[in-house]
Scaffold this active site. Structure first.
Site, PDB file in Angstrom:
ATOM      1  N   SER A  50       0.852  -1.120   0.009  1.00 27.02           N
ATOM      2  CA  SER A  50      -0.273  -0.149  -0.154  1.00 27.02           C
ATOM      3  C   SER A  50       0.762   1.320   0.115  1.00 27.02           C
ATOM      4  O   SER A  50       0.394   2.278   0.302  1.00 27.02           O
ATOM      5  CB  SER A  50      -1.046   0.018   1.320  1.00 27.02           C
ATOM      6  OG  SER A  50      -1.493  -1.138   1.309  1.00 27.02           O
ATOM      7  N   THR A  52       4.119   1.093   1.868  1.00 25.75           N
ATOM      8  CA  THR A  52       4.812   1.134   3.184  1.00 25.75           C
ATOM      9  C   THR A  52       6.284   1.806   3.013  1.00 25.75           C
ATOM     10  O   THR A  52       6.509   2.788   3.559  1.00 25.75           O
ATOM     11  CB  THR A  52       4.904  -0.032   3.432  1.00 25.75           C
ATOM     12  OG1 THR A  52       3.693  -1.006   3.330  1.00 25.75           O
ATOM     13  CG2 THR A  52       5.414  -0.342   4.889  1.00 25.75           C
ATOM     14  N   HIS A 104       2.466  -4.321   9.786  1.00 25.13           N
ATOM     15  CA  HIS A 104       1.370  -4.628   8.903  1.00 25.13           C
ATOM     16  C   HIS A 104       0.289  -5.338   9.907  1.00 25.13           C
ATOM     17  O   HIS A 104      -0.642  -6.054   9.602  1.00 25.13           O
ATOM     18  CB  HIS A 104       1.700  -5.989   7.924  1.00 25.13           C
ATOM     19  CG  HIS A 104       2.631  -5.467   6.806  1.00 25.13           C
ATOM     20  ND1 HIS A 104       2.487  -3.841   6.047  1.00 25.13           N
ATOM     21  CD2 HIS A 104       3.899  -5.979   6.335  1.00 25.13           C
ATOM     22  CE1 HIS A 104       3.384  -3.800   5.243  1.00 25.13           C
ATOM     23  NE2 HIS A 104       4.269  -4.878   5.502  1.00 25.13           N
ATOM     24  N   TYR A 191      -2.777   6.127  -0.347  1.00 24.61           N
ATOM     25  CA  TYR A 191      -1.519   6.216  -1.536  1.00 24.61           C
ATOM     26  C   TYR A 191      -1.886   7.133  -2.598  1.00 24.61           C
ATOM     27  O   TYR A 191      -0.969   7.617  -3.152  1.00 24.61           O
ATOM     28  CB  TYR A 191      -1.348   4.794  -2.074  1.00 24.61           C
ATOM     29  CG  TYR A 191      -0.460   4.462  -3.222  1.00 24.61           C
ATOM     30  CD1 TYR A 191       0.676   3.847  -2.889  1.00 24.61           C
ATOM     31  CD2 TYR A 191      -0.686   4.734  -4.603  1.00 24.61           C
ATOM     32  CE1 TYR A 191       1.550   3.710  -4.114  1.00 24.61           C
ATOM     33  CE2 TYR A 191       0.214   4.422  -5.495  1.00 24.61           C
ATOM     34  CZ  TYR A 191       1.257   3.803  -5.281  1.00 24.61           C
ATOM     35  OH  TYR A 191       2.098   3.785  -6.299  1.00 24.61           O
TER      36      TYR A 191
HETATM   37  P1  A3P Z   1       3.664  -1.142  -7.479  1.00 23.39           P
HETATM   38  O1  A3P Z   1       3.798  -2.711  -7.410  1.00 23.39           O
HETATM   39  O2  A3P Z   1       2.095  -0.960  -8.083  1.00 23.39           O
HETATM   40  O3  A3P Z   1       4.711  -0.374  -8.414  1.00 23.39           O
HETATM   41  P2  A3P Z   1       4.780  -1.422  -0.265  1.00 23.39           P
HETATM   42  O4  A3P Z   1       6.114  -0.690   0.213  1.00 23.39           O
HETATM   43  O5  A3P Z   1       3.691  -1.354   0.678  1.00 23.39           O
HETATM   44  O6  A3P Z   1       5.162  -3.036  -0.266  1.00 23.39           O
HETATM   45  O7  A3P Z   1       4.177  -0.953  -1.474  1.00 23.39           O
HETATM   46  C1  A3P Z   1       4.945  -1.321  -2.664  1.00 23.39           C
HETATM   47  C2  A3P Z   1       4.322  -0.255  -3.810  1.00 23.39           C
HETATM   48  O8  A3P Z   1       4.447   1.152  -3.576  1.00 23.39           O
HETATM   49  C3  A3P Z   1       4.840  -0.550  -5.324  1.00 23.39           C
HETATM   50  O9  A3P Z   1       3.646  -0.586  -6.139  1.00 23.39           O
HETATM   51  C4  A3P Z   1       5.672   0.472  -5.370  1.00 23.39           C
HETATM   52  O10 A3P Z   1       6.437   0.715  -6.629  1.00 23.39           O
HETATM   53  C5  A3P Z   1       4.985   1.629  -4.731  1.00 23.39           C
HETATM   54  N1  A3P Z   1       5.944   2.724  -4.343  1.00 23.39           N
HETATM   55  C6  A3P Z   1       7.058   2.547  -3.801  1.00 23.39           C
HETATM   56  N2  A3P Z   1       7.672   3.831  -3.572  1.00 23.39           N
HETATM   57  C7  A3P Z   1       6.806   4.687  -4.516  1.00 23.39           C
HETATM   58  C8  A3P Z   1       6.935   6.273  -4.713  1.00 23.39           C
HETATM   59  N3  A3P Z   1       7.774   6.976  -4.294  1.00 23.39           N
HETATM   60  N4  A3P Z   1       5.709   6.622  -5.735  1.00 23.39           N
HETATM   61  C9  A3P Z   1       4.638   5.583  -5.971  1.00 23.39           C
HETATM   62  N5  A3P Z   1       4.681   4.406  -5.579  1.00 23.39           N
HETATM   63  C10 A3P Z   1       5.717   3.941  -4.936  1.00 23.39           C
END
Ligand code: A3P
Length: 297
Positions: A50, A52, A104, A191
């Site tokens: 989401s 994180t 989480h 997000y």
């Molecule tokens: P996608 O797989 O859709 O690209 P988490 O950290 O909770 O595991 O979430 C990972 C998701 O957050 C991934 O999504 C990742 O690319 C996205 N994410 C991480 N940094 C980001 C940023 N600076 N801007 C937008 N999305 C980001």
């Protein structure tokens, strides 16, 4: 250490919630209820995928001048303490304040001291179709999650809709946190609002955390938290993690980072199936979801 018996999906249940077996233990989870909270603690709670790591990066940039100005070269795993997963062998008790935690956990498994509403809690929620697609791709690169072969998106979607994934059912997680929000000193962010207006989201966080940054400092946080900057940063992509944890040949942690990628993955039938399981409960949530990068918030 009490043995944890993973099920056929390589999941382990503790008090009705699914964990990844190899990164935690019953003993550790048993300590969390009485875990001592400091007023200065900041907790970031999310359902996986989401945003994180993105929010961790922002919080770290807000709190640590050395991160903002590039003087410190630390990776995210060393900036944040993972509440339920002991990824690093760090002593939380002797850790200097302010401690930044990520978790989480569902609302009902968090340390009870958090309910005195003093420590700050940030909860980030993302539209669940993008969460599902991101989770699917992540389970292919995160080796320990992929102990059960995940080839077919349709099969993974059914597991997600049944809550048979690490962190259980998305709906339960989000509903639980929203319906118990009065128990916590909590800021909800989406997000999608972070994606659409990063600067406003950073300012919202600063305001909630009582951190006064100059305009230049806010600019530095926003600049370093953009998708492009983070995608180019090997630390944000966990490139330092060994191949038996993340298979870097199969993809990057920072993948697409947008709103609406589910449309590239889900068939019309899969979308209908998703809606038939999720829609009714989602409509009762106090969140206006954004399903496409071009939609208004
Ligand atoms: P996608 O797989 O859709 O690209 P988490 O950290 O909770 O595991 O979430 C990972 C998701 O957050 C991934 O999504 C990742 O690319 C996205 N994410 C991480 N940094 C980001 C940023 N600076 N801007 C937008 N999305 C980001």
């Amino acid at each position: 250490m009490q043995a944890m018996q993973p099920d056929e999906n390589y999941l382990f249940t503790y008090k009705g919630f699914y964990f990844q077996p190899d990164l935690t233990s019953v003993e550790h989870l048993d300590t969390l209820d009485d875990f001592e909270i400091r007023d200065s603690d900041v907790f970031l709670f999310t359902y996986p995928k989401s945003g994180t790591v993105w929010t961790e990066n922002i919080l770290s940039l807000i709190y640590h001048e050395g991160h903002r100005n590039g003087m410190e070269n630390l990776n995210i795993l060393d900036r944040f303490l993972s509440l339920e997963y002991k990824i690093r062998n760090v002593d939380y008790v002797s850790h200097p304040s302010p401690r930044l935690f990520l978790s989480h956990l569902p609302y009902y498994l968090v340390p009870k001291g958090l309910k005195n509403r003093r420590a700050k809690v940030v909860y980030v929620v993302r539209n669940p179709k993008d969460v599902l697609v991101s989770y699917y791709h992540f389970s292919k690169i995160f080796v320990t999650l992929g102990k059960v072969e995940v080839e077919d998106f349709g099969i993974f979607m059914e597991k997600f809709l049944a809550g048979k994934v690490v962190a259980s059912l998305w709906l339960d997680h989000v509903e639980g946190w929203f319906s118990h929000r009065d128990d916590f000193n909590i800021l909800f962010l989406t997000y999608e609002e972070m994606k659409k207006d990063l600067r406003s989201s950073v300012l919202k966080l600063c305001n909630f955390l009582g951190k006064r940054l100059t305009e230049k400092e806010v600019d530095a946080v926003v600049d370093q938290a953009t998708f492009d900057k983070m995608k180019a940063d090997p630390r944000a992509n966990f490139e330092f993690l060994p191949p038996d944890m993340i298979d870097h040949s199969k993809g990057h942690f920072l993948r697409k980072g947008t709103i609406g990628d589910w449309k590239n993955m889900m068939t019309v039938g899969q979308n209908e199936r998703f809606e038939s399981v999720f829609k009714e409960r989602m409509e009762k949530l106090p969140i206006k979801f954004c399903w496409d990068i071009n939609d208004e918030l």
